[in-house]
Motif scaffolding. Structure first.
Motif, PDB file in Angstrom:
ATOM      1  N   GLU A 242     -18.252 -20.444  -1.418  1.00  0.00           N
ATOM      2  CA  GLU A 242     -17.106 -20.554  -2.313  1.00  0.00           C
ATOM      3  C   GLU A 242     -16.804 -22.010  -2.659  1.00  0.00           C
ATOM      4  O   GLU A 242     -16.439 -22.339  -3.787  1.00  0.00           O
ATOM      5  CB  GLU A 242     -15.861 -19.908  -1.684  1.00  0.00           C
ATOM      6  CG  GLU A 242     -15.941 -18.396  -1.552  1.00  0.00           C
ATOM      7  CD  GLU A 242     -16.752 -17.961  -0.342  1.00  0.00           C
ATOM      8  OE1 GLU A 242     -17.118 -18.840   0.477  1.00  0.00           O
ATOM      9  OE2 GLU A 242     -17.016 -16.759  -0.204  1.00  0.00           O
ATOM     10  N   ARG A 243     -16.938 -22.891  -1.668  1.00  0.00           N
ATOM     11  CA  ARG A 243     -16.679 -24.308  -1.916  1.00  0.00           C
ATOM     12  C   ARG A 243     -17.804 -24.936  -2.728  1.00  0.00           C
ATOM     13  O   ARG A 243     -17.559 -25.734  -3.639  1.00  0.00           O
ATOM     14  CB  ARG A 243     -16.500 -25.054  -0.597  1.00  0.00           C
ATOM     15  CG  ARG A 243     -16.240 -26.558  -0.778  1.00  0.00           C
ATOM     16  CD  ARG A 243     -15.858 -27.204   0.536  1.00  0.00           C
ATOM     17  NE  ARG A 243     -14.581 -26.661   0.997  1.00  0.00           N
ATOM     18  CZ  ARG A 243     -14.175 -26.718   2.269  1.00  0.00           C
ATOM     19  NH1 ARG A 243     -14.938 -27.266   3.182  1.00  0.00           N
ATOM     20  NH2 ARG A 243     -12.998 -26.229   2.597  1.00  0.00           N
ATOM     21  N   ARG A 244     -19.021 -24.558  -2.440  1.00  0.00           N
ATOM     22  CA  ARG A 244     -20.164 -25.155  -3.152  1.00  0.00           C
ATOM     23  C   ARG A 244     -20.141 -24.788  -4.634  1.00  0.00           C
ATOM     24  O   ARG A 244     -20.332 -25.642  -5.499  1.00  0.00           O
ATOM     25  CB  ARG A 244     -21.465 -24.703  -2.502  1.00  0.00           C
ATOM     26  CG  ARG A 244     -21.678 -25.255  -1.103  1.00  0.00           C
ATOM     27  CD  ARG A 244     -22.893 -24.587  -0.454  1.00  0.00           C
ATOM     28  NE  ARG A 244     -24.089 -24.880  -1.234  1.00  0.00           N
ATOM     29  CZ  ARG A 244     -25.113 -25.627  -0.789  1.00  0.00           C
ATOM     30  NH1 ARG A 244     -25.050 -26.142   0.429  1.00  0.00           N
ATOM     31  NH2 ARG A 244     -26.148 -25.840  -1.534  1.00  0.00           N
ATOM     32  N   THR A 245     -19.908 -23.515  -4.946  1.00  0.00           N
ATOM     33  CA  THR A 245     -19.868 -23.132  -6.357  1.00  0.00           C
ATOM     34  C   THR A 245     -18.631 -23.688  -7.048  1.00  0.00           C
ATOM     35  O   THR A 245     -18.642 -23.923  -8.266  1.00  0.00           O
ATOM     36  CB  THR A 245     -19.906 -21.601  -6.517  1.00  0.00           C
ATOM     37  OG1 THR A 245     -18.815 -21.003  -5.808  1.00  0.00           O
ATOM     38  CG2 THR A 245     -21.214 -21.037  -5.982  1.00  0.00           C
ATOM     39  N   THR A 246     -17.558 -23.887  -6.291  1.00  0.00           N
ATOM     40  CA  THR A 246     -16.377 -24.544  -6.868  1.00  0.00           C
ATOM     41  C   THR A 246     -16.721 -25.964  -7.291  1.00  0.00           C
ATOM     42  O   THR A 246     -16.326 -26.423  -8.369  1.00  0.00           O
ATOM     43  CB  THR A 246     -15.227 -24.560  -5.851  1.00  0.00           C
ATOM     44  OG1 THR A 246     -14.803 -23.223  -5.599  1.00  0.00           O
ATOM     45  CG2 THR A 246     -14.041 -25.362  -6.384  1.00  0.00           C
ATOM     46  N   MET A 247     -17.471 -26.680  -6.455  1.00  0.00           N
ATOM     47  CA  MET A 247     -17.918 -28.020  -6.823  1.00  0.00           C
ATOM     48  C   MET A 247     -18.838 -27.974  -8.045  1.00  0.00           C
ATOM     49  O   MET A 247     -18.839 -28.881  -8.881  1.00  0.00           O
ATOM     50  CB  MET A 247     -18.654 -28.672  -5.645  1.00  0.00           C
ATOM     51  CG  MET A 247     -17.790 -28.941  -4.412  1.00  0.00           C
ATOM     52  SD  MET A 247     -16.365 -30.013  -4.717  1.00  0.00           S
ATOM     53  CE  MET A 247     -15.029 -28.823  -4.625  1.00  0.00           C
ATOM     54  N   GLY A 248     -19.605 -26.875  -8.157  1.00  0.00           N
ATOM     55  CA  GLY A 248     -20.439 -26.698  -9.344  1.00  0.00           C
ATOM     56  C   GLY A 248     -19.600 -26.549 -10.601  1.00  0.00           C
ATOM     57  O   GLY A 248     -19.899 -27.145 -11.640  1.00  0.00           O
ATOM     58  N   GLY A 249     -18.520 -25.758 -10.512  1.00  0.00           N
ATOM     59  CA  GLY A 249     -17.645 -25.595 -11.660  1.00  0.00           C
ATOM     60  C   GLY A 249     -16.950 -26.883 -12.049  1.00  0.00           C
ATOM     61  O   GLY A 249     -16.802 -27.197 -13.241  1.00  0.00           O
ATOM     62  N   VAL A 250     -16.531 -27.654 -11.060  1.00  0.00           N
ATOM     63  CA  VAL A 250     -15.899 -28.950 -11.330  1.00  0.00           C
ATOM     64  C   VAL A 250     -16.879 -29.883 -12.036  1.00  0.00           C
ATOM     65  O   VAL A 250     -16.510 -30.623 -12.955  1.00  0.00           O
ATOM     66  CB  VAL A 250     -15.388 -29.581 -10.015  1.00  0.00           C
ATOM     67  CG1 VAL A 250     -14.949 -31.025 -10.239  1.00  0.00           C
ATOM     68  CG2 VAL A 250     -14.222 -28.761  -9.454  1.00  0.00           C
ATOM     69  N   ALA A 251     -18.143 -29.852 -11.615  1.00  0.00           N
ATOM     70  CA  ALA A 251     -19.148 -30.721 -12.225  1.00  0.00           C
ATOM     71  C   ALA A 251     -19.489 -30.290 -13.649  1.00  0.00           C
ATOM     72  O   ALA A 251     -19.792 -31.127 -14.504  1.00  0.00           O
ATOM     73  CB  ALA A 251     -20.418 -30.725 -11.368  1.00  0.00           C
ATOM     74  N   ALA A 252     -19.423 -28.989 -13.915  1.00  0.00           N
ATOM     75  CA  ALA A 252     -19.841 -28.485 -15.224  1.00  0.00           C
ATOM     76  C   ALA A 252     -18.847 -28.816 -16.321  1.00  0.00           C
ATOM     77  O   ALA A 252     -19.216 -28.925 -17.494  1.00  0.00           O
ATOM     78  CB  ALA A 252     -20.036 -26.966 -15.147  1.00  0.00           C
ATOM     79  N   VAL A 253     -17.567 -28.955 -15.956  1.00  0.00           N
ATOM     80  CA  VAL A 253     -16.517 -29.170 -16.964  1.00  0.00           C
ATOM     81  C   VAL A 253     -16.126 -30.642 -16.978  1.00  0.00           C
ATOM     82  O   VAL A 253     -15.622 -31.172 -15.995  1.00  0.00           O
ATOM     83  CB  VAL A 253     -15.293 -28.295 -16.651  1.00  0.00           C
ATOM     84  CG1 VAL A 253     -14.230 -28.483 -17.721  1.00  0.00           C
ATOM     85  CG2 VAL A 253     -15.695 -26.833 -16.561  1.00  0.00           C
ATOM     86  N   ARG A 254     -16.330 -31.283 -18.094  1.00  0.00           N
ATOM     87  CA  ARG A 254     -16.088 -32.712 -18.195  1.00  0.00           C
ATOM     88  C   ARG A 254     -14.708 -32.979 -18.801  1.00  0.00           C
ATOM     89  O   ARG A 254     -14.064 -32.091 -19.362  1.00  0.00           O
ATOM     90  CB  ARG A 254     -17.174 -33.398 -19.027  1.00  0.00           C
ATOM     91  CG  ARG A 254     -18.586 -32.970 -18.675  1.00  0.00           C
ATOM     92  CD  ARG A 254     -18.903 -33.125 -17.177  1.00  0.00           C
ATOM     93  NE  ARG A 254     -19.183 -34.509 -16.818  1.00  0.00           N
ATOM     94  CZ  ARG A 254     -19.375 -34.920 -15.569  1.00  0.00           C
ATOM     95  NH1 ARG A 254     -19.274 -34.071 -14.567  1.00  0.00           N
ATOM     96  NH2 ARG A 254     -19.648 -36.191 -15.328  1.00  0.00           N
ATOM     97  N   ASN A 255     -14.255 -34.223 -18.703  1.00  0.00           N
ATOM     98  CA  ASN A 255     -12.910 -34.612 -19.111  1.00  0.00           C
ATOM     99  C   ASN A 255     -12.931 -35.132 -20.553  1.00  0.00           C
ATOM    100  O   ASN A 255     -13.500 -36.186 -20.828  1.00  0.00           O
ATOM    101  CB  ASN A 255     -12.373 -35.686 -18.161  1.00  0.00           C
ATOM    102  CG  ASN A 255     -10.881 -35.884 -18.295  1.00  0.00           C
ATOM    103  OD1 ASN A 255     -10.260 -35.395 -19.222  1.00  0.00           O
ATOM    104  ND2 ASN A 255     -10.290 -36.604 -17.357  1.00  0.00           N
ATOM    105  N   ALA A 256     -12.298 -34.387 -21.457  1.00  0.00           N
ATOM    106  CA  ALA A 256     -12.336 -34.759 -22.877  1.00  0.00           C
ATOM    107  C   ALA A 256     -11.482 -35.976 -23.190  1.00  0.00           C
ATOM    108  O   ALA A 256     -11.721 -36.661 -24.190  1.00  0.00           O
ATOM    109  CB  ALA A 256     -11.878 -33.576 -23.729  1.00  0.00           C
ATOM    110  N   GLY A 257     -10.473 -36.274 -22.360  1.00  0.00           N
ATOM    111  CA  GLY A 257      -9.550 -37.365 -22.658  1.00  0.00           C
ATOM    112  C   GLY A 257     -10.213 -38.711 -22.889  1.00  0.00           C
ATOM    113  O   GLY A 257     -10.042 -39.323 -23.963  1.00  0.00           O
ATOM    114  N   PRO A 258     -10.967 -39.240 -21.919  1.00  0.00           N
ATOM    115  CA  PRO A 258     -11.634 -40.520 -22.137  1.00  0.00           C
ATOM    116  C   PRO A 258     -12.602 -40.492 -23.315  1.00  0.00           C
ATOM    117  O   PRO A 258     -12.741 -41.481 -24.048  1.00  0.00           O
ATOM    118  CB  PRO A 258     -12.371 -40.758 -20.812  1.00  0.00           C
ATOM    119  CG  PRO A 258     -11.567 -39.999 -19.803  1.00  0.00           C
ATOM    120  CD  PRO A 258     -11.105 -38.778 -20.520  1.00  0.00           C
ATOM    121  N   ALA A 259     -13.286 -39.356 -23.508  1.00  0.00           N
ATOM    122  CA  ALA A 259     -14.227 -39.258 -24.623  1.00  0.00           C
ATOM    123  C   ALA A 259     -13.498 -39.370 -25.958  1.00  0.00           C
ATOM    124  O   ALA A 259     -13.954 -40.077 -26.874  1.00  0.00           O
ATOM    125  CB  ALA A 259     -14.992 -37.929 -24.539  1.00  0.00           C
TER     126      ALA A 259
END
Length: 295
Positions: free
Chosen positions: A227-244
């Protein structure tokens, strides 16, 4: 369309704040401490999000032979970790919500400092675009106001007013869910011409591939239960549009081609990551409940 844009920005702010507030209401100081003392997990997450995924963005852009505008947008997306949708994906997949929210906030804060140098380095090496000069202080303040503060307020309520936090948590999650759907719909309506113009190109595929591979990288470069590993996967997959978005406005004069490519990349990235999280949720609903870090 200007009114729609303003409304979408307002709903996006509400979504980010509500998502982080809900995550804070469901967190505990003990759970956060247990995460941040896990040096291997933190080190691997920073490696994945600050080094591996930006390089993947560069590689995918070069492999697909993207035009300059799309290439720049892909590099901007790949170099900007800590998107608030990461905490949402943790909820969708029934993962480790506390760990996901905490890691997302950490990556957003660190990413606000590393974003400009990373983008400058990649674009210079690829000989595309021009230098990105951003006010790091503005980025840090934005992350603090929209993400750190709501999360901290929710966490304090959970610690010092637990009954209130438990009572408010379902409402905060509901607001997060509703505004999430509105933001998705708004992105489609507000940028549909730009997205349609890119149909048949490799830009949409590039965003899809980046998100899917980032999900895998984030999962593999993590420790702990599934559960924690795939959660880290989801966090990595979604990037932050603000700085972009800030970079496009400041360094590229709000070029429509780059803005359209950015919208297409963000949408195609969600098209890759949301189904993965949904499948994981379905599997977990049919098996034993995931460890409850909310209690």
């Amino acid at each position: 369309m200007d009114t729609l844009h303003m409304l979408l920005n307002a709903v996006t702010v509400i979504f980010i704040a509500a998502t982080m507030f809900a995550a804070g209401l469901g967190a505990t100081v003990a759970a956060l401490r247990s995460l941040f003392i896990r040096v291997p997990l933190l080190s691997l997450a920073l490696l994945a999000n600050l080094v591996v995924i930006p390089l993947l963005g560069w590689g995918i852009g070069a492999l697909f032979g993207l035009p300059s505008a799309a290439f720049v947008a892909l590099v901007l997306v790949a170099s900007s970790p800590g998107g608030p949708f990461g905490a949402k994906l943790a909820m969708v997949q029934k993962g480790d919500v506390v760990a996901g929210a905490a890691m997302q906030v950490l990556l957003a804060a660190v990413g606000s400092l590393t974003f400009a140098p990373t983008v400058n380095g990649i674009l210079a090496a690829a000989d595309i675009g021009k230098g990105v000069s951003l006010d790091v202080g503005v980025l840090v303040r934005t992350v603090a106001l929209l993400q750190l503060v709501p999360f901290a307020v929710g966490l304090l309520l959970r610690r010092y007013a637990t009954p209130t936090a438990r009572a408010w948590h379902p409402t905060a999650v509901a607001v997060s869910n509703v505004t999430f759907l509105i933001v998705l719909a708004g992105m489609l309506v507000g940028n549909w011409r730009d997205v349609v113009a890119l149909l048949g190109s490799l830009t949409l595929l590039a965003g899809f591939v980046l998100a899917a591979v980032a999900f895998a990288v984030g999962t593999l470069l993590a420790t702990g239960p599934p559960e924690r590993r795939t959660t880290m996967g989801g966090v990595a997959a979604v990037r932050n549009a603000g700085p972009a978005l800030a970079a496009i406005g400041i360094a590229f004069g709000d070029q429509p081609a780059i803005l359209g490519a950015l919208a297409a990349l963000l949408l195609s990235g969600l098209a890759a990551s949301i189904p993965i999280a949904t499948v994981l949720s379905g599997r977990r609903s049919g098996t034993a409940a995931a460890p409850d870090t909310m209690r």
